[in-house]
Design an enzyme around this catalytic site. Structure first.
Site, mmCIF file in Angstrom:
data_model
loop_
_atom_site.group_PDB
_atom_site.id
_atom_site.type_symbol
_atom_site.label_atom_id
_atom_site.label_comp_id
_atom_site.label_asym_id
_atom_site.label_seq_id
_atom_site.Cartn_x
_atom_site.Cartn_y
_atom_site.Cartn_z
ATOM 1 N N ALA A 13 0.685 -1.308 0.031
ATOM 2 C CA ALA A 13 -0.143 -0.078 -0.033
ATOM 3 C C ALA A 13 0.915 1.204 0.236
ATOM 4 O O ALA A 13 0.625 2.334 0.490
ATOM 5 C CB ALA A 13 -0.743 -0.003 1.341
ATOM 6 N N ARG A 19 -2.154 8.591 -11.125
ATOM 7 C CA ARG A 19 -3.391 8.809 -12.000
ATOM 8 C C ARG A 19 -4.674 9.031 -11.164
ATOM 9 O O ARG A 19 -5.475 9.683 -12.011
ATOM 10 C CB ARG A 19 -3.363 7.689 -13.096
ATOM 11 C CG ARG A 19 -2.583 7.505 -14.190
ATOM 12 C CD ARG A 19 -2.676 6.405 -14.868
ATOM 13 N NE ARG A 19 -1.910 5.164 -14.319
ATOM 14 C CZ ARG A 19 -2.372 3.853 -14.718
ATOM 15 N NH1 ARG A 19 -2.910 3.843 -15.911
ATOM 16 N NH2 ARG A 19 -1.490 2.878 -14.096
ATOM 17 N N LYS A 26 -3.919 6.706 -2.797
ATOM 18 C CA LYS A 26 -4.972 5.470 -3.426
ATOM 19 C C LYS A 26 -5.554 4.588 -2.714
ATOM 20 O O LYS A 26 -6.809 4.619 -3.039
ATOM 21 C CB LYS A 26 -4.005 4.965 -4.703
ATOM 22 C CG LYS A 26 -5.162 4.125 -5.496
ATOM 23 C CD LYS A 26 -4.376 3.597 -6.875
ATOM 24 C CE LYS A 26 -3.464 2.606 -6.397
ATOM 25 N NZ LYS A 26 -3.027 1.856 -7.586
ATOM 26 N N GLN A 79 8.081 2.110 3.507
ATOM 27 C CA GLN A 79 8.879 1.807 2.123
ATOM 28 C C GLN A 79 9.224 3.332 1.593
ATOM 29 O O GLN A 79 8.533 4.004 1.055
ATOM 30 C CB GLN A 79 8.490 1.242 1.138
ATOM 31 C CG GLN A 79 9.202 0.739 -0.160
ATOM 32 C CD GLN A 79 8.582 0.128 -1.293
ATOM 33 O OE1 GLN A 79 7.400 0.294 -1.400
ATOM 34 N NE2 GLN A 79 9.441 -0.409 -2.112
ATOM 35 N N ARG A 339 -30.946 14.100 12.741
ATOM 36 C CA ARG A 339 -29.265 14.112 12.876
ATOM 37 C C ARG A 339 -28.957 13.227 13.981
ATOM 38 O O ARG A 339 -29.933 12.605 14.521
ATOM 39 C CB ARG A 339 -29.023 15.810 13.455
ATOM 40 C CG ARG A 339 -29.128 16.827 12.231
ATOM 41 C CD ARG A 339 -29.192 18.107 12.717
ATOM 42 N NE ARG A 339 -28.205 18.191 13.388
ATOM 43 C CZ ARG A 339 -28.081 19.660 13.994
ATOM 44 N NH1 ARG A 339 -29.054 20.504 14.097
ATOM 45 N NH2 ARG A 339 -26.929 20.039 14.609
ATOM 46 N N ASN A 392 -32.786 25.747 21.772
ATOM 47 C CA ASN A 392 -31.999 24.916 22.674
ATOM 48 C C ASN A 392 -30.682 25.619 22.973
ATOM 49 O O ASN A 392 -29.963 25.272 23.866
ATOM 50 C CB ASN A 392 -31.784 23.490 22.039
ATOM 51 C CG ASN A 392 -31.267 23.453 20.494
ATOM 52 O OD1 ASN A 392 -31.262 24.380 19.933
ATOM 53 N ND2 ASN A 392 -30.373 22.494 20.435
ATOM 54 N N ARG A 446 -48.687 35.059 24.870
ATOM 55 C CA ARG A 446 -48.728 35.888 23.681
ATOM 56 C C ARG A 446 -49.555 37.061 24.033
ATOM 57 O O ARG A 446 -50.391 37.184 24.814
ATOM 58 C CB ARG A 446 -49.491 35.301 22.423
ATOM 59 C CG ARG A 446 -50.949 35.055 22.642
ATOM 60 C CD ARG A 446 -51.380 33.984 21.521
ATOM 61 N NE ARG A 446 -52.983 33.544 21.930
ATOM 62 C CZ ARG A 446 -53.599 32.775 21.314
ATOM 63 N NH1 ARG A 446 -52.786 31.745 20.826
ATOM 64 N NH2 ARG A 446 -54.765 32.559 21.660
#
Length: 510
Positions: A13, A19, A26, A79, A339, A392, A446
């Protein structure tokens, strides 16, 4: 009894993947719930290897971090300079103790590889006592791939990279899949003899086969049943092709277990998802991560579920959910957003244009329309009026709202947390609830309405609104005059009738 083989898996890997044209290594590009590397590690997992080594290079820190998440027991080996596949395997083996057994080498970009194929390769290799076995496949278009060159008796002669192949070899359609099984001792010896005398100036792991064959060691070829699973990935186009192929494989497998996919071509299911029998998945649906869908649930159309659990018989339509739980028989959508930590109990309802976050909605409770529910607990069998907001956040901290069971809240309510509405309580439409509402009470918050007559005509003279208001006032005035006249005529007629009758009566009496 024969002793089990010591097994080491080496995953290559370290490549840059130029490309791909990406800052992401990759092997870390995602594909239906796992990275390319994650798919390879999953395919090798049933081998139960004693050691797994992943050779990293480009983006090494990113790959190491990913391994910590998905394969913490794997050993990453750097590597630093990419000098070929042979060099990479030599570095990998230097990082593990010497010993006998089987070394399995797999390229990190073959995400369609099945565990059964890896297992069959290793079993064939160990049973034959081969020094090395390569996985091969017959492909319709071999361009760009290494070729399997056999001798007149059909035995492996050599593996030739395309850039080093002649015209005759390039016509061969049997290719090297980049997956191998080796005897550990003989592999180590051969790796020390590799040269860089090739077109790329690298140490080719495939040259080990020629070295072993020349030394009289047995080498073998194991042919994959399906060449598709040996396909690698070098650019975004190939990645998209692999994604479609994996989608089709996953979808077919689920349909054969009793799940209905109404339009498989537009249904994308991660390999990490779980579906129960008789679930129905409608078109344009994406099921991602650790999503679980229960028996008889209906998902879609136009749904995305990420790490979400949907209970038996529930329904989610044209909605998006992340880290949510939808209880049995509950309904969500259309156009709802669940959520993280949204929890819907049995037969709860979250309806059109409703967003729920970090909240529990009790059994049978409904949030039908145009509402935001954040950091709240709603009891059972309650109804939340349309266009409500659970306020909240005070700008610094989040606070919680509690709505009791069998409560009825009015439309266009604001619940300013922390606040509690008791069991069986009501709140009036248009209220801003800032104080607790006791059980069974009606909360009204109100101002009383007052009308300022003639304000538009006076303050917005010349506007269309003022002209419309004046026309309405004029029509109302004319209606009032007409009505008054009608009332006067009716009264006059009634007087004449009463007078005539009296006169007649009086006369008669007289």
């Amino acid at each position: 009894m024969p002793q089990p083989h010591l097994r080491t898996v080496v995953v290559l890997a370290a490549g840059e993947g130029k490309r791909m044209k990406s800052t992401l290594p990759k092997v870390l590009h995602p594909l239906l719930g796992r990275t390319l590397l994650g798919h390879v590690l999953s395919a090798a997992a049933p081998l139960a290897a004693d050691r797994t080594v992943v050779v990293v290079g480009h983006g090494a820190d990113q790959v190491r971090a990913h391994l910590t998440e998905v394969a913490p027991d794997a050993t990453p080996v750097l590597q630093a300079e990419q000098l070929g596949t042979g060099h990479a395997v030599r570095i990998a083996l230097d990082a593990v103790p010497d010993g006998a057994g089987t070394v399995v080498v797999i390229n990190g970009d073959v995400p369609l590889l099945r565990p059964e194929t890896v297992g069959a390769l290793v079993t064939a290799h160990e049973e034959a006592g081969a020094a090395a076995t390569v996985l091969a496949a017959e492909v319709p278009e071999p361009t760009g791939l290494g070729r399997i060159v056999r001798d007149a008796d059909g035995r492996l002669e050599q593996i030739v990279e395309e850039r080093d192949a002649d015209a005759t070899q390039r016509a061969i359609r049997e290719i090297n899949a980049g997956i191998y099984a080796f005897d550990a001792v003989r592999l180590r010896e051969a790796l020390g003899k590799l040269s860089t005398d090739n077109d790329q100036g690298e140490e080719y792991l495939t040259d080990v086969f020629g070295l072993l064959r020349s030394a009289g060691e047995p080498v073998a070829v194991h042919v994959a049943v399906d060449h598709v699973e040996t396909l690698g990935c070098n650019d975004r186009v190939e990645l998209a092709t692999l994604r479609r192929l994996l989608r089709d494989r996953v979808n077919e497998a689920w349909m054969r277990t009793g799940v209905s996919l109404l339009d498989p071509a537009t249904t994308w299911i991660d390999v990490t998802v779980a579906l129960d029998r008789d679930a129905v998945i409608d078109q344009n649906t994406q099921l991602c991560g650790g999503t679980v869908v229960g028996t008889g649930a209906l998902i879609g159309p136009d749904v995305t579920l990420i790490d979400t659990v949907v209970g038996p018989g529930a329904s989610v339509v044209r909605s998006h959910a992340v880290g949510a739980e939808v209880g049995a028989g509950a309904t969500v959508g259309p156009y709802a957003y669940l959520r993280p930590a949204a929890r819907l109990a049995e037969k709860a309802k979250v309806g059109t244009f409703v967003e729920v976050k970090n909240s529990q909605i009790g059994a049978g409770s409904k949030v039908p329309h145009l509402t935001y529910v954040g950091d709240a607990t709603i009891g059972e069998q309650s109804n939340i009026g349309a266009a409500s907001v659970f306020v909240n956040y005070d700008g610094v901290n989040k606070h919680r709202t509690v709505i009791g069971s069998h409560a009825r809240t009015g439309a266009d309510n604001m619940f300013v947390a922390p606040v509690e509405v008791g069991d069986g309580a009501y709140t009036a439409a248009g209220s801003v609830i800032v104080d607790d509402v006791p059980p069974g009470a009606m909360g009204v918050a109100r101002a009383r309405q007052r009308n300022i007559e003639g304000w538009v005509v006076k303050r917005r003279a010349g506007t269309a609104a003022a002209e419309a208001a004046q026309r309405a006032r004029d029509a109302q005035g004319a209606s009032e005059v007409t009505g008054a006249a009608s009332d006067s005529e009716a009264m006059h007629g009634a007087t004449e009738t009463v007078g005539g009758a009296s006169g007649t009566g009086d006369t008669a009496t007289e």
